[in-house]
Motif scaffolding. Structure first.
Motif, PDB file in Angstrom:
ATOM      1  N   LEU A   1       0.853  -1.190   0.000  1.00  0.00           N
ATOM      2  CA  LEU A   1       0.000   0.000   0.000  1.00  0.00           C
ATOM      3  C   LEU A   1       0.884   1.233   0.000  1.00  0.00           C
ATOM      4  CD1 LEU A   1      -2.726  -1.013   2.575  1.00  0.00           C
ATOM      5  CD2 LEU A   1      -2.878  -1.050   0.093  1.00  0.00           C
ATOM      6  N   VAL A   2       0.595   2.153  -0.883  1.00  0.00           N
ATOM      7  CA  VAL A   2       1.369   3.388  -0.991  1.00  0.00           C
ATOM      8  C   VAL A   2       0.453   4.554  -0.655  1.00  0.00           C
ATOM      9  CG1 VAL A   2       2.710   4.882  -2.496  1.00  0.00           C
ATOM     10  CG2 VAL A   2       2.886   2.397  -2.743  1.00  0.00           C
ATOM     11  N   ALA A   3       0.923   5.402   0.251  1.00  0.00           N
ATOM     12  CA  ALA A   3       0.149   6.575   0.644  1.00  0.00           C
ATOM     13  C   ALA A   3       1.090   7.764   0.782  1.00  0.00           C
ATOM     14  CB  ALA A   3      -0.580   6.322   1.969  1.00  0.00           C
ATOM     15  N   ALA A   4       0.525   8.932   0.841  1.00  0.00           N
ATOM     16  CA  ALA A   4       1.317  10.146   0.979  1.00  0.00           C
ATOM     17  C   ALA A   4       0.769  10.984   2.112  1.00  0.00           C
ATOM     18  CB  ALA A   4       1.312  10.951  -0.321  1.00  0.00           C
TER      19      ALA A   4
ATOM     20  N   ARG B   1      -4.164   6.523  -0.366  1.00  0.00           N
ATOM     21  CA  ARG B   1      -4.740   7.729   0.236  1.00  0.00           C
ATOM     22  C   ARG B   1      -3.687   8.827   0.269  1.00  0.00           C
ATOM     23  NH1 ARG B   1      -9.168   9.347   3.054  1.00  0.00           N
ATOM     24  NH2 ARG B   1      -8.930  10.845   4.751  1.00  0.00           N
ATOM     25  N   ILE B   2      -4.131  10.050   0.083  1.00  0.00           N
ATOM     26  CA  ILE B   2      -3.285  11.227   0.268  1.00  0.00           C
ATOM     27  C   ILE B   2      -3.846  12.010   1.441  1.00  0.00           C
ATOM     28  CG2 ILE B   2      -2.464  13.379  -0.734  1.00  0.00           C
ATOM     29  CD1 ILE B   2      -2.820  12.081  -3.505  1.00  0.00           C
ATOM     30  N   VAL B   3      -3.021  12.200   2.453  1.00  0.00           N
ATOM     31  CA  VAL B   3      -3.414  13.016   3.600  1.00  0.00           C
ATOM     32  C   VAL B   3      -2.629  14.315   3.500  1.00  0.00           C
ATOM     33  CG1 VAL B   3      -3.608  13.173   6.103  1.00  0.00           C
ATOM     34  CG2 VAL B   3      -3.799  10.942   4.968  1.00  0.00           C
TER      35      VAL B   3
ATOM     36  N   THR C   1      -7.836   4.901   8.919  1.00  0.00           N
ATOM     37  CA  THR C   1      -8.569   4.805   7.661  1.00  0.00           C
ATOM     38  C   THR C   1      -8.309   3.472   6.970  1.00  0.00           C
ATOM     39  OG1 THR C   1      -8.441   7.204   7.369  1.00  0.00           O
ATOM     40  CG2 THR C   1      -8.947   5.892   5.419  1.00  0.00           C
ATOM     41  N   LEU C   2      -7.038   3.055   6.963  1.00  0.00           N
ATOM     42  CA  LEU C   2      -6.678   1.804   6.299  1.00  0.00           C
ATOM     43  C   LEU C   2      -6.924   0.593   7.184  1.00  0.00           C
ATOM     44  CD1 LEU C   2      -3.288   2.881   4.662  1.00  0.00           C
ATOM     45  CD2 LEU C   2      -5.527   2.712   3.567  1.00  0.00           C
ATOM     46  N   ASN C   3      -7.242   0.863   8.457  1.00  0.00           N
ATOM     47  CA  ASN C   3      -7.452  -0.226   9.420  1.00  0.00           C
ATOM     48  C   ASN C   3      -6.214  -1.109   9.539  1.00  0.00           C
ATOM     49  OD1 ASN C   3      -8.961  -1.613  11.352  1.00  0.00           O
ATOM     50  ND2 ASN C   3      -9.781  -3.066   9.859  1.00  0.00           N
TER      51      ASN C   3
ATOM     52  N   LYS D   1      -8.373  -2.519  -3.559  1.00  0.00           N
ATOM     53  CA  LYS D   1      -9.370  -2.873  -2.549  1.00  0.00           C
ATOM     54  C   LYS D   1      -9.354  -1.884  -1.388  1.00  0.00           C
ATOM     55  CE  LYS D   1      -9.487  -7.810  -3.611  1.00  0.00           C
ATOM     56  NZ  LYS D   1      -9.141  -9.180  -3.171  1.00  0.00           N
ATOM     57  N   TYR D   2      -8.181  -1.477  -1.012  1.00  0.00           N
ATOM     58  CA  TYR D   2      -8.106  -0.494   0.071  1.00  0.00           C
ATOM     59  C   TYR D   2      -8.671   0.853  -0.368  1.00  0.00           C
ATOM     60  CZ  TYR D   2      -5.671  -2.972   3.785  1.00  0.00           C
ATOM     61  OH  TYR D   2      -5.364  -3.822   4.818  1.00  0.00           O
ATOM     62  N   ARG D   3      -8.405   1.231  -1.606  1.00  0.00           N
ATOM     63  CA  ARG D   3      -8.960   2.494  -2.081  1.00  0.00           C
ATOM     64  C   ARG D   3     -10.498   2.452  -2.084  1.00  0.00           C
ATOM     65  NH1 ARG D   3      -4.159   2.351  -5.114  1.00  0.00           N
ATOM     66  NH2 ARG D   3      -5.065   1.032  -6.744  1.00  0.00           N
ATOM     67  N   GLN D   4     -11.042   1.348  -2.424  1.00  0.00           N
ATOM     68  CA  GLN D   4     -12.500   1.219  -2.387  1.00  0.00           C
ATOM     69  C   GLN D   4     -13.021   1.312  -0.955  1.00  0.00           C
ATOM     70  OE1 GLN D   4     -13.207  -2.506  -4.324  1.00  0.00           O
ATOM     71  NE2 GLN D   4     -12.766  -1.736  -6.382  1.00  0.00           N
ATOM     72  N   GLU D   5     -12.296   0.699  -0.033  1.00  0.00           N
ATOM     73  CA  GLU D   5     -12.726   0.741   1.369  1.00  0.00           C
ATOM     74  C   GLU D   5     -12.655   2.148   1.930  1.00  0.00           C
ATOM     75  OE1 GLU D   5     -14.232  -0.565   4.917  1.00  0.00           O
ATOM     76  OE2 GLU D   5     -14.134  -1.569   2.968  1.00  0.00           O
TER      77      GLU D   5
END
Length: 631
Positions: free
Chosen positions: A321-324, A352-354, A370-372, A435-439
């Protein structure tokens, strides 16, 4: 003075002192943090200390400590691997329970289901292969055909040992490819023979690597990329006199790979790569430079950022999972990903981008919720020592990587510890990001922010507010031209404009210098003051976003108000002219004791009647020197 060989770093001493007093087992949970700050050359010394601590004693003090049992066998002398293994496994918060078999006993140990090696029931069984396993059997003189024959025989033996292992053990058997020492290829005088040797050697290594296809309990560590990275295969003296046929540096890198396997074996592999943006994923500061001004592609540095983005995207394609997280305006961040065609990484590649002005550790906590995911599954990458230090303090379970100023080094910094290593990739892994983006689309919540007070006190922020001197004129001009977010009026000034203000009666241009325990930030802001008989006017106030959220702006404003009060002025006035990027500071004056008293066109005017002082942040050490420097 101590010699370099005997010098001991602070982190090493943190291990040495409790070891000497017999308390290292009791303090084992702290070992991971101590090792994290050691250079690679220091790890083996730490490993020597740790390998002398009884694992049973550690577990007596800390029974919940995750452990991994490792049995080691092989052809040559491999006892020197122990300190490397101990340190590398401890780096991941795991305790090593080792078993080492006798010299050159690998065939006996692995072929006999009742051997001491099998009785250990090890999680990982390492069969350390070295090139002399084959080369010791060659006649003199020898030919490439002799080598090919010896290789075929040895690989055949290893294949049979694998079959016995799978029938006997529930653990994992770890093999490695055979690196070819230069000195053997160099003994061949014609290039055709050298090529034949290389073909046969690579064929044998291919057979070793293919064992993973048919044998799920086998892992083969490929040493060729390590050797290609400049690590020597052998040390001639150790190989000749001690029968230790792999160099200490190669053993250290091999041990690091085993540390990664041990981490995966204990369920401690990371799942989420979280990257900062400004200075990490692209060059420059988005809020100041704008979408078109950030550095990505089109230059040497820009291309280096592109390469790093490609590496991040590659990891994301394999289930990471890649996030910023970024201190930026969210809309501006999305525009950068959408409008800059040079971007290798895109919005859709990120779970996700925070983007906000909250502290980074709070953004990470929000992201984890958010990602649990647990925060211990995060790897956070940032170029800022401040941000990395904050996250390490507030969220010690997050693995934090501080990258340097040169983007060419970002890739190695992120990859060298194999944080996301898995035994095998599944089809589900490849679709995890989507799947995570959908969640995430089903969730929308905001967490409460935690206080930074304790950390900021320890940060030891120091600020000097003083008149601008001639050497600082260019930098002050640059700040007015490029600072957009904390810039109260966005008035742009050339060098000549700044110099002109310095020469005008009744004006002061103050430079803001900042430093903290991590180092000197340099000149990070400026305040433009204008005096009348009774009032003081802050014509502009600007500050680099590199030092936001540390109380510097409030401390400097408090000092200005105190100065005006001491000069028996009646009021201080401030101005705010809105722009596309400075909405962050729209309420700066009202938050700090001013009252909005009117407008002049688009410019809002604020007034402070100096009835009460503005509190200075307790964590801040401020030195003010009002009055002009000679221009």
């Amino acid at each position: 003075m101590k010699s370099p060989e005997r010098s001991v770093s602070t982190a090493e001493n943190d291990l040495l002192s409790p070891f000497q007093s017999g308390r290292l087992a009791a303090r084992y949970p702290l070992v991971k943090d101590h090792l994290a700050s050691l250079a690679e050359s220091e790890l083996v010394r730490a490993g020597h200390l740790l390998s002398r601590v009884d694992p049973a004693e550690v577990l007596r003090h800390h029974p919940a400590t995750p452990t991994v049992s490792v049995a080691v066998t092989g052809h040559g002398t491999f006892s020197s691997l122990l300190p490397h293994l101990t340190a590398e496994i401890a780096r991941h918060g795991v305790l090593l329970r080792p078993f080492f078999s006798n010299y050159d006993s690998y065939v006996f140990e692995l072929s006999d289901p009742g051997s001491p090696l099998y009785r250990t029931g090890a999680d990982l069984t390492l069969c350390l292969l070295d090139p002399m396993l084959v080369l010791d059997d060659l006649p003199v003189p020898w030919t490439p055909a002799d080598v090919d024959q010896a290789l075929t025989a040895r690989i055949g033996v290893i294949e049979r040992l694998v079959e016995v292992f799978e029938a006997t053990s529930a653990g994992t058997l770890v093999l490695n490819t055979l690196p070819l020492p230069w000195r053997f290829s160099a003994q061949l005088v014609d290039y055709r023979s050298k090529a034949d040797l290389g073909i046969g050697w690579r064929r044998a290594n291919t057979r070793l690597l293919q064992l993973m296809t048919d044998h799920p309990q086998v892992v083969v560590v490929d040493l060729d990329p390590v050797v290609a990275d400049g690590v020597p295969v052998t040390d001639a003296r150790l190989s000749t006199y001690a029968k230790a046929h792999l160099s200490p540096l190669l053993l250290a890198r091999y041990a690091r790979e085993i540390g990664h396997l041990a981490r995966a074996a204990t369920g401690r592999s990371k799942k989420c790569l979280v990257v900062d943006l400004d200075g990490t994923l692209w060059g420059g500061v988005l809020g100041d430079d704008g979408v078109e001004g950030i550095d990505v592609g089109g230059s040497y540095r820009g291309e280096a950022f592109q390469v790093f983005q490609g590496v991040v995207k590659q990891l994301g394609s394999q289930g990471v999972l890649v996030a910023a997280v970024s201190k930026n305006e969210r809309d501006l961040v999305h525009r950068a990903f959408q409008e800059r065609a040079e971007m290798v990484l895109r919005d859709e590649d990120l779970a996700r981008i925070v983007a906000s002005w909250s502290p980074k550790h709070e953004m990470l906590a929000e992201l984890a919720a958010t990602l649990n995911l647990g925060l211990d599954s995060f790897v956070f990458v940032d170029d800022s020592a401040y941000e990395c230090g904050l996250v390490r303090r507030e969220l010690p379970m997050v693995t934090t990587i501080q990258v340097g100023e040169d983007p060419a080094g970002h890739t190695e910094a992120v990859l060298r510890d194999g944080w996301f290593g898995l035994r095998e990739l599944t089809a589900e892994d490849r679709t995890r990001g989507e799947k995570y983006r959908q969640e995430i689309e089903r969730k929308n919540f905001l967490d409460n922010f935690d206080s930074l007070g304790d950390y900021l006190r320890e940060l030891k922020v120091t600020v000097r507010l003083a008149g601008v001197g001639e050497p600082e004129i260019s930098r002050v001009s640059q700040l007015t031209l490029r600072t957009n977010q904390f810039n109260m009026t966005t008035r742009r000034l050339q060098r000549s404009d700044v110099r002109s203000l310095l020469s005008e009666p009744g004006t002061d241009v103050l430079a803001i210098h900042a430093a903290d325990r991590f180092g000197d930030h340099g000149l990070v802001g400026a305040v433009f003051l204008r005096r009348t008989d009774r009032d003081l006017y802050i014509d502009n106030f600007l500050l680099s976003c590199r030092v936001f959220s540390r109380g510097i702006e409030q401390g400097c404003l408090a000092a200005i108000l105190d100065h005006a009060r001491e000069a028996t002025m009646e009021a201080v006035h401030g101005f705010y002219r809105p722009s596309a990027r400075n909405g962050l500071v729209e309420d700066f004056y009202t938050r700090n004791g001013f009252v909005r008293v009117g407008e002049e066109g688009p410019v809002a005017i604020f007034r402070n009647d100096l009835l009460r002082p503005l509190d200075r942040p307790e964590h801040l050490t401020l030195h003010e020197e009002f009055g002009k420097e000679a221009p």
